[in-house]
Design a protein around this motif. Structure first.
Motif, PDB file in Angstrom:
ATOM      1  N   VAL A 142       0.801  -1.215   0.000  1.00 11.24           N
ATOM      2  CA  VAL A 142       0.000   0.000   0.000  1.00 11.24           C
ATOM      3  C   VAL A 142       0.843   1.279   0.000  1.00 11.24           C
ATOM      4  CG1 VAL A 142      -1.957  -1.079   1.124  1.00 11.24           C
ATOM      5  CG2 VAL A 142      -0.202   0.011   2.503  1.00 11.24           C
ATOM      6  N   SER A 143       2.136   1.165   0.354  1.00  9.05           N
ATOM      7  CA  SER A 143       2.858   2.425   0.531  1.00  9.05           C
ATOM      8  C   SER A 143       3.869   2.698  -0.562  1.00  9.05           C
ATOM      9  CB  SER A 143       3.549   2.452   1.889  1.00  9.05           C
ATOM     10  OG  SER A 143       4.526   1.446   1.925  1.00  9.05           O
ATOM     11  N   LYS A 144       4.353   1.745  -1.246  1.00  8.60           N
ATOM     12  CA  LYS A 144       5.416   2.010  -2.198  1.00  8.60           C
ATOM     13  C   LYS A 144       4.881   2.626  -3.475  1.00  8.60           C
ATOM     14  CE  LYS A 144       8.581   0.757   0.466  1.00  8.60           C
ATOM     15  NZ  LYS A 144       9.415   1.779   1.080  1.00  8.60           N
ATOM     16  N   SER A 145       5.736   3.435  -4.096  1.00  5.34           N
ATOM     17  CA  SER A 145       5.281   4.080  -5.333  1.00  5.34           C
ATOM     18  C   SER A 145       6.056   3.520  -6.531  1.00  5.34           C
ATOM     19  CB  SER A 145       5.477   5.591  -5.216  1.00  5.34           C
ATOM     20  OG  SER A 145       6.824   5.861  -4.955  1.00  5.34           O
ATOM     21  N   PRO A 163       2.267   3.649  -9.402  1.00  5.99           N
ATOM     22  CA  PRO A 163       0.825   3.312  -9.467  1.00  5.99           C
ATOM     23  C   PRO A 163      -0.060   4.519  -9.137  1.00  5.99           C
ATOM     24  CG  PRO A 163       1.822   2.395  -7.501  1.00  5.99           C
ATOM     25  CD  PRO A 163       2.946   2.925  -8.313  1.00  5.99           C
ATOM     26  N   GLY A 164       0.517   5.483  -8.407  1.00  4.73           N
ATOM     27  CA  GLY A 164      -0.278   6.683  -8.109  1.00  4.73           C
ATOM     28  C   GLY A 164      -0.614   7.479  -9.353  1.00  4.73           C
ATOM     29  N   ILE A 194      -0.907   6.137 -12.390  1.00  2.25           N
ATOM     30  CA  ILE A 194      -1.686   5.335 -13.338  1.00  2.25           C
ATOM     31  C   ILE A 194      -3.075   5.212 -12.739  1.00  2.25           C
ATOM     32  CG2 ILE A 194      -1.805   3.141 -14.568  1.00  2.25           C
ATOM     33  CD1 ILE A 194       1.229   2.919 -13.783  1.00  2.25           C
ATOM     34  N   ASP A 195      -3.938   6.237 -13.050  1.00  5.03           N
ATOM     35  CA  ASP A 195      -5.258   6.216 -12.400  1.00  5.03           C
ATOM     36  C   ASP A 195      -6.378   6.120 -13.420  1.00  5.03           C
ATOM     37  OD1 ASP A 195      -4.854   8.637 -13.496  1.00  5.03           O
ATOM     38  OD2 ASP A 195      -5.259   9.830 -11.718  1.00  5.03           O
ATOM     39  N   GLY A 196      -6.064   5.408 -14.498  1.00  3.65           N
ATOM     40  CA  GLY A 196      -7.088   5.232 -15.529  1.00  3.65           C
ATOM     41  C   GLY A 196      -8.238   4.364 -15.073  1.00  3.65           C
ATOM     42  N   LEU A 197      -8.166   3.851 -13.873  1.00  4.98           N
ATOM     43  CA  LEU A 197      -9.209   2.943 -13.414  1.00  4.98           C
ATOM     44  C   LEU A 197     -10.441   3.688 -12.884  1.00  4.98           C
ATOM     45  CD1 LEU A 197      -8.957  -0.108 -13.413  1.00  4.98           C
ATOM     46  CD2 LEU A 197      -8.425  -0.034 -11.011  1.00  4.98           C
ATOM     47  N   GLY A 246     -10.329   7.638  -6.154  1.00  9.02           N
ATOM     48  CA  GLY A 246      -9.337   8.402  -6.898  1.00  9.02           C
ATOM     49  C   GLY A 246      -8.780   7.675  -8.100  1.00  9.02           C
ATOM     50  N   GLY A 247      -9.115   6.417  -8.273  1.00  5.88           N
ATOM     51  CA  GLY A 247      -8.559   5.682  -9.413  1.00  5.88           C
ATOM     52  C   GLY A 247      -7.182   5.136  -9.109  1.00  5.88           C
ATOM     53  N   ARG A 248      -6.739   5.265  -7.852  1.00 11.82           N
ATOM     54  CA  ARG A 248      -5.402   4.782  -7.534  1.00 11.82           C
ATOM     55  C   ARG A 248      -5.514   3.463  -6.781  1.00 11.82           C
ATOM     56  NH1 ARG A 248      -2.637  10.165  -5.228  1.00 11.82           N
ATOM     57  NH2 ARG A 248      -0.802   8.807  -5.109  1.00 11.82           N
ATOM     58  N   VAL A 249      -4.868   2.487  -7.363  1.00 13.49           N
ATOM     59  CA  VAL A 249      -5.038   1.106  -6.914  1.00 13.49           C
ATOM     60  C   VAL A 249      -4.694   0.939  -5.443  1.00 13.49           C
ATOM     61  CG1 VAL A 249      -4.371  -1.264  -7.402  1.00 13.49           C
ATOM     62  CG2 VAL A 249      -4.379   0.410  -9.216  1.00 13.49           C
ATOM     63  N   GLN A 250      -3.674   1.685  -5.059  1.00 12.27           N
ATOM     64  CA  GLN A 250      -3.207   1.486  -3.697  1.00 12.27           C
ATOM     65  C   GLN A 250      -4.243   1.937  -2.678  1.00 12.27           C
ATOM     66  OE1 GLN A 250       0.507   3.304  -4.664  1.00 12.27           O
ATOM     67  NE2 GLN A 250       1.584   1.702  -3.564  1.00 12.27           N
ATOM     68  N   TYR A 251      -4.971   3.066  -3.018  1.00 10.10           N
ATOM     69  CA  TYR A 251      -6.013   3.491  -2.093  1.00 10.10           C
ATOM     70  C   TYR A 251      -7.107   2.465  -1.989  1.00 10.10           C
ATOM     71  CZ  TYR A 251      -4.025   8.108  -1.443  1.00 10.10           C
ATOM     72  OH  TYR A 251      -3.216   9.147  -1.081  1.00 10.10           O
ATOM     73  N   TYR A 252      -7.419   1.858  -3.125  1.00  8.21           N
ATOM     74  CA  TYR A 252      -8.445   0.814  -3.089  1.00  8.21           C
ATOM     75  C   TYR A 252      -8.036  -0.285  -2.126  1.00  8.21           C
ATOM     76  CZ  TYR A 252     -10.429   2.868  -7.302  1.00  8.21           C
ATOM     77  OH  TYR A 252     -10.997   3.704  -8.196  1.00  8.21           O
ATOM     78  N   LEU A 253      -6.806  -0.667  -2.275  1.00  5.63           N
ATOM     79  CA  LEU A 253      -6.295  -1.730  -1.413  1.00  5.63           C
ATOM     80  C   LEU A 253      -6.342  -1.306   0.042  1.00  5.63           C
ATOM     81  CD1 LEU A 253      -3.189  -3.074  -3.341  1.00  5.63           C
ATOM     82  CD2 LEU A 253      -5.127  -4.395  -2.573  1.00  5.63           C
ATOM     83  N   TYR A 254      -5.900  -0.065   0.244  1.00 10.42           N
ATOM     84  CA  TYR A 254      -5.821   0.462   1.590  1.00 10.42           C
ATOM     85  C   TYR A 254      -7.191   0.452   2.242  1.00 10.42           C
ATOM     86  CZ  TYR A 254      -4.174   3.574   5.279  1.00 10.42           C
ATOM     87  OH  TYR A 254      -3.844   4.135   6.483  1.00 10.42           O
ATOM     88  N   LEU A 313      -8.332  -2.986   3.079  1.00 14.15           N
ATOM     89  CA  LEU A 313      -7.686  -3.464   4.303  1.00 14.15           C
ATOM     90  C   LEU A 313      -8.342  -2.869   5.526  1.00 14.15           C
ATOM     91  CD1 LEU A 313      -3.888  -3.438   3.493  1.00 14.15           C
ATOM     92  CD2 LEU A 313      -5.270  -5.372   4.204  1.00 14.15           C
TER      93      LEU A 313
END
Lengths: 101, 695
Positions: free
Chosen positions: A23-26, A93-94, A96-99, B671-679, B682
């Protein structure tokens, strides 16, 4: 003597480190490393619980399969990272927010 | 027309209508004509008045001493009151109709030349035609309401014309003064109309004051003293309506005010001398011949209304006005002011004649006075015009109206001089002139009236004779100072260029026309006596002069007048003035009996003071209260604003901030940021486990 609890504690530690990295690495590579750490924590648990199956050694066997599968997914993931880099010129990954919608 | 009229009469009515409406049409056409100095305007107005004069002469010949014609149409109804508008033609109205036209025609012609170089040429003729329309309509109006309307319009057009040169301060002050004075009279007239209506329930002049008048029938019913103070009630047959007698006197007071204002009688006469600020041709027509006669005309119209007491009041006021104005005229140096006071004096004669019962003589004097006074004003116009020429040619700083600077003009203006002599002789009332006929009719009847009365009433004829002599004196003084001797500015200015003459036919013809009206021949075959003239036979009431007076008075007054004229001629042509230019009497005459000063002190100053006091009260008290109120309101609104901003807005701001915070928080997850989704995933799982453990 080393008890099963010690193994489980190490595995939990590894898992937590993996989640933290996830969750923390960029950097996608570091995230991938985090995933690997979590996978290895699970494999460590399999091996640790393998002592209760001394005849078939099911735990160890299952661990071997998991390692193979992990190698395969890592390969696939690296390929994906390569493609992501090609497309976005970044592996953060921050960015790449095309999702999102 | 609602009532049936014989065809001849309806033709008369139509002719009258055209005669009255032509000047209005001229005024309207002049209004829409282009150009400020359009010469066409003068000829349009003049041709309208010429046609009007011819038509009114026709009407005059049809109506005079024949039966009166009265036609009206229904105008409007208020409640049960039906109001008509119509035309009443009897001897009085056709006489006035003809007179107004006959005087207006020369003045129109004269004005074309006189106003020729004025920038307001077109406006002048628009106003002039409008005045003629109002005046003609006033004299033929058949009921009191329409009479009142045109009475107002006449006053209004007079106001416009006095202030014709509205860039001059004095003219503006003068027309304001005239208007205010006339308003006082108008209020009186309105008051009387209301009283008359509430008693008699009709506005119709013919019904009220005509041959079979209500007023006269009441007179018979109440034993010939119907309105004497002994009667307690004003009793009207057929109408059960009782009014205290005091209303009769109030009605008289209203009429008196109206007459005093319009005909410049004491105490409302002070506007007329100031009205001389208007063009001289206007002074001639409106402020000498026609409009100021409207007051006398009104008296004649409502004559049956008055009782002996009121007639006596009229006689005394008229006599006083005549005498006062004559003394003022002695000391004036302004050519037009002399004539203005002379007009007031002569109007005083007419009112006095009405008061003593010399109804027909009064009207006779009205007619003759219109001619000679108009003529004198036109002469004054020429003189002023020419003296102004001398002033402009030599760049002198003199007042062209001041007779002190004139003299010797008979050589330069021979025609004008002759006209002035004719007008002056008629004004002085010497034999063979029209003024003699009318004035001596009045004088003899004044003597007859006072005979056998209280000796105090003897003063009225005495003062009227005195006024006649004063009139002879001041008019001689004026003519001598203007026309005889040498030009007074000539010795002072060595290089005097005098380049003046009588002017063209537009000046001469009108004066000639008016001069013909100054001789006896137009009115009576007998130059000495008017007793059997066509004029006096047209009015039934007022038998001209009885007994020994008819011979004695005219002769003695004429001799005295001639002596006075000779005396005046001697002292003024000798240049050396024997009269001291100071002293109480001179001051009184010169300052016009201090009327303006008294009015200034007694009326204008208190009113201004009240005005200022009201202004102060308004400023300090009412405005102060309002300002206080406003300040309280501001304070209150400041509090309200504070509450609004801090409490209501604050609450809403808080809500907004809360919502924004939540929004921002929620946005993080999307926000479209995968890590936030994960966060967040969790966190959710952690939350589930925490809940599971602790609850």
């Amino acid at each position: 003597m080393i008890t099963i609890t010690d193994f489980l504690l190490v595995g939990a530690g590894l898992f937590c480190i993996g989640i933290y990295m996830l969750v923390s690495k960029s950097n996608l590579i570091q995230i991938l490393i985090g995933i690997e750490l979590m996978l290895n924590a699970a494999i460590l648990n399999l091996v640790a619980f393998g002592r209760y199956d001394r005849f078939n050694n099911g735990g160890q066997m299952f661990a071997l399969f998991a390692i193979v599968l992990a190698a395969a997914t890592t390969a696939v993931t690296l390929a994906i990272i390569l493609n992501v880099y090609k497309r976005y010129r970044t592996i953060d990954p921050g960015k790449i927010d095309g999702l999102k919608d | 027309m609602e009532q049936f009229l014989p065809p001849a009469d309806s033709l008369t009515i139509n002719i009258t209508l055209i005669a009255v409406l032509l000047p209005l049409a001229a005024a309207v056409i002049n209004c829409i004509l282009p150009g400020k100095k359009n010469k066409l305007a003068g000829w349009i107005s003049t041709s309208a008045i010429l046609t009007s004069a011819i038509l009114s002469a026709l009407v005059f010949s049809l109506i005079w001493n024949a039966h009166p014609v009265h036609a009206f149409i229904h105008w409007f109804t208020i409640g049960t009151t039906e109001l008509n508008a119509g035309i009443l033609l009897n001897n009085l109205s056709v006489l006035m109709l003809l007179l107004v036209n006959l005087v207006a025609l020369p003045v129109h012609l004269y004005s074309i030349a006189y106003m020729g170089h004025d920038d307001g040429f077109k406006r002048y003729f628009t106003y002039l035609s409008f005045f003629c329309f109002s005046m003609l309509a006033l004299v033929v109006a058949d009921n009191l309401v329409t009479l009142y309307i045109f009475w107002e319009l006449v006053g209004f057009s007079s106001y416009l014309l006095i202030g014709f040169w509205f860039t001059r301060d004095k003219a503006v002050m003068a027309n304001k003064k005239a208007f205010i004075m006339n308003r006082i009279g108008d209020i009186g007239l309105l008051m009387t109309i209301i009283i008359i209506y509430s008693v008699f329930h009709t506005f119709d002049i013919d019904k009220l004051f005509g041959k079979t008048s209500i007023v006269e029938s009441v007179l018979l019913l109440n034993r010939a003293g119907w309105l004497s103070p002994n009667e307690n009630n004003w009793i009207v047959p057929g109408i059960s309506y009782h009014l205290p007698i005091i209303w009769q006197y109030i009605a008289f007071a209203g009429i008196f005010l109206a007459v005093a204002a319009k005909s410049a009688q004491f105490p409302l006469h002070t506007w007329l001398p100031d009205a001389m600020e208007g063009p001289t041709s206007i002074s001639a027509l409106i402020h000498a011949a026609t409009m100021v006669a409207a007051g006398v005309f009104l008296l004649a119209r409502v004559y049956p209304l008055f009782n002996p007491v009121e007639l006596t009041i009229l006689a005394i006021v008229g006599c006083f006005t005549a005498f006062m104005a004559a003394t003022i005229a002695l000391a004036q140096n302004d050519l037009k002011r002399i004539l203005a006071y002379s007009t007031i004096s002569q109007l005083g004669y007419m009112v006095m004649a009405m008061g003593v019962g010399a109804y027909s003589s009064s009207l006779f004097h009205l007619v003759t006075h219109a001619f000679f006074k108009c003529l004198l004003f036109l002469v004054a116009g020429v003189v002023i015009h020419q003296v102004a020429h001398i002033r402009d040619d030599n760049q002198l700083a003199i007042d062209p109206q001041n007779i002190q600077f004139m003299g010797g003009l008979r050589k330069k203006l021979p025609f004008t001089f002759i006209m002035a002599i004719i007008g002056g002789v008629a004004l002085a009332g010497l034999p063979f002139t029209s003024g003699f006929l009318s004035k001596d009719g009045i004088l003899t009847q004044t003597f007859a009236w006072s005979a056998g009365k209280n000796p105090v009433f003897e003063l009225v004829p005495v003062f009227s004779v005195l006024t006649t002599l004063l009139t002879a004196f001041y008019i001689t003084r004026m003519i001598v100072k203007v026309f005889f001797g040498e030009l007074r500015i000539a010795p002072v200015v060595s290089t005097l260029k005098i380049n003046i003459d009588d002017g063209g036919w537009l000046y001469k013809l009108p004066m000639l026309l008016l001069a013909t009206g100054c001789f006896f021949s137009l009115f009576s075959a007998n130059p000495i006596s008017a007793g059997h003239s066509w004029f006096l036979s047209g009015f039934l009431s007022g038998s001209a002069g009885e007994g020994s007076y008819t011979f004695l008075i005219p002769v003695s007054v004429t001799i005295a007048s001639l002596l006075v004229i000779y005396y005046a001629w001697v002292i003024y042509s000798n240049r050396a003035n024997p009269f001291p230019q100071r002293g109480i009497l001179f001051d009184i005459a010169c300052r016009e009996w201090y009327f303006d000063t008294i009015y200034e002190r007694v009326i204008i100053k208190p009113i201004l003071f009240i005005g200022r006091a009201c202004f102060w009260t308004d400023r300090r008290v009412i405005d102060g209260f309002i300002v206080l109120f406003a300040k309280a309101a501001i304070l209150f609104s400041r509090i309200a604003a504070f509450i609004d901003r801090r409490i209501i807005d604050g609450f809403i701001d808080l809500l907004v901030k809360l919502v924004r915070g939540i929004g921002n928080l929620v946005r993080l997850f999307q926000g479209g940021r995968v890590q936030y989704y994960l966060y967040s995933m969790l966190m959710a799982i952690a939350a589930i486990f925490i809940l599971k453990i602790f609850f």
